[in-house]
Write a protein that holds these residues in place. Sequence first.
Motif, PDB file in Angstrom:
ATOM      1  N   SER A  35       0.853  -1.185   0.000  1.00  0.00           N
ATOM      2  CA  SER A  35       0.000   0.000   0.000  1.00  0.00           C
ATOM      3  C   SER A  35       0.890   1.236   0.000  1.00  0.00           C
ATOM      4  CB  SER A  35      -0.919   0.026   1.224  1.00  0.00           C
ATOM      5  OG  SER A  35      -0.184   0.266   2.383  1.00  0.00           O
ATOM      6  N   GLU A  40      -4.434  11.781  -5.666  1.00  0.00           N
ATOM      7  CA  GLU A  40      -5.486  11.049  -6.382  1.00  0.00           C
ATOM      8  C   GLU A  40      -5.138  10.866  -7.863  1.00  0.00           C
ATOM      9  OE1 GLU A  40     -10.314  11.127  -6.683  1.00  0.00           O
ATOM     10  OE2 GLU A  40      -9.259  13.036  -6.617  1.00  0.00           O
ATOM     11  N   ALA A  43      -2.589   8.101  -8.276  1.00  0.00           N
ATOM     12  CA  ALA A  43      -3.203   6.796  -8.012  1.00  0.00           C
ATOM     13  C   ALA A  43      -4.066   6.358  -9.184  1.00  0.00           C
ATOM     14  CB  ALA A  43      -4.030   6.855  -6.734  1.00  0.00           C
ATOM     15  N   GLU A  47      -3.258   2.896 -11.492  1.00  0.00           N
ATOM     16  CA  GLU A  47      -4.153   1.767 -11.222  1.00  0.00           C
ATOM     17  C   GLU A  47      -4.314   0.811 -12.411  1.00  0.00           C
ATOM     18  OE1 GLU A  47      -8.388   1.095  -8.991  1.00  0.00           O
ATOM     19  OE2 GLU A  47      -8.167   2.818 -10.305  1.00  0.00           O
ATOM     20  N   THR A  98      -7.043  -3.557  -6.665  1.00  0.00           N
ATOM     21  CA  THR A  98      -6.613  -2.435  -5.831  1.00  0.00           C
ATOM     22  C   THR A  98      -7.819  -1.696  -5.278  1.00  0.00           C
ATOM     23  OG1 THR A  98      -6.514  -0.960  -7.735  1.00  0.00           O
ATOM     24  CG2 THR A  98      -4.473  -2.074  -7.105  1.00  0.00           C
ATOM     25  N   ILE A 100      -8.792   2.272  -3.668  1.00  0.00           N
ATOM     26  CA  ILE A 100      -8.358   3.648  -3.445  1.00  0.00           C
ATOM     27  C   ILE A 100      -9.258   4.257  -2.377  1.00  0.00           C
ATOM     28  CG2 ILE A 100      -8.116   5.930  -4.460  1.00  0.00           C
ATOM     29  CD1 ILE A 100      -7.453   4.621  -7.089  1.00  0.00           C
ATOM     30  N   VAL A 114      -4.785  10.138  -1.214  1.00  0.00           N
ATOM     31  CA  VAL A 114      -5.503   8.866  -1.128  1.00  0.00           C
ATOM     32  C   VAL A 114      -4.531   7.774  -0.732  1.00  0.00           C
ATOM     33  CG1 VAL A 114      -7.231   9.520  -2.855  1.00  0.00           C
ATOM     34  CG2 VAL A 114      -5.165   8.332  -3.560  1.00  0.00           C
ATOM     35  N   ILE A 116      -3.728   3.949  -1.725  1.00  0.00           N
ATOM     36  CA  ILE A 116      -3.999   2.881  -2.683  1.00  0.00           C
ATOM     37  C   ILE A 116      -3.376   1.617  -2.109  1.00  0.00           C
ATOM     38  CG2 ILE A 116      -2.031   3.487  -4.124  1.00  0.00           C
ATOM     39  CD1 ILE A 116      -3.723   2.459  -6.503  1.00  0.00           C
TER      40      ILE A 116
END
Length: 119
Positions: A35, A40, A43, A47, A98, A100, A114, A116
Motif C-alpha cells: 500500500s 489522487e 493513483a 491503477e 486495488t 483507493i 488517497v 492505494i
Amino acid sequence: MRHRVKKHLHLSGKDNCHRKAVIRNLLTSLFTHKSLQTTEKKALAMEPLAHRLIEVAKGDQEDFNKIRMIGAELFTKEASVSLMALAKNYVNQKGGYTRIIPIKYRDGDAAKLVKIELV
C-alpha cells in the motif's frame, strides 16, 4: 486556445519520460509495501497498469517470461518477486485488485491524498 494539449491524460504537466518514471516508481513501491499514500491523480494513473501487471503475473506463461515482462515495468527485483507471490492470491479473481481510499487534503496545495492498497 489549447491546441495539442492532451487533457485526458493524468499527470499532464509532465513530459512522457517523467510520467512513465513516476508511475514505475509508484508501482514498485506499491508491490513492495502492499500500500502507499499518494495524490489522487497519481493513483488513478497507476491503477490500470497495476491491474495489467497482476494479470500478467497470474497468466499461463512460464515463470521466466512473466518475470521478464514484469521486470521491464518495475525497478527492483524484490518488487517483481513480491508481485509473483501476490498473484497466487488472485487466481480466481477477475478484477478489482486495488482499492483507493481518500484520506485528506494536503495542507500546502490542497491536493487530495488517497491511500492505494492491494485487496
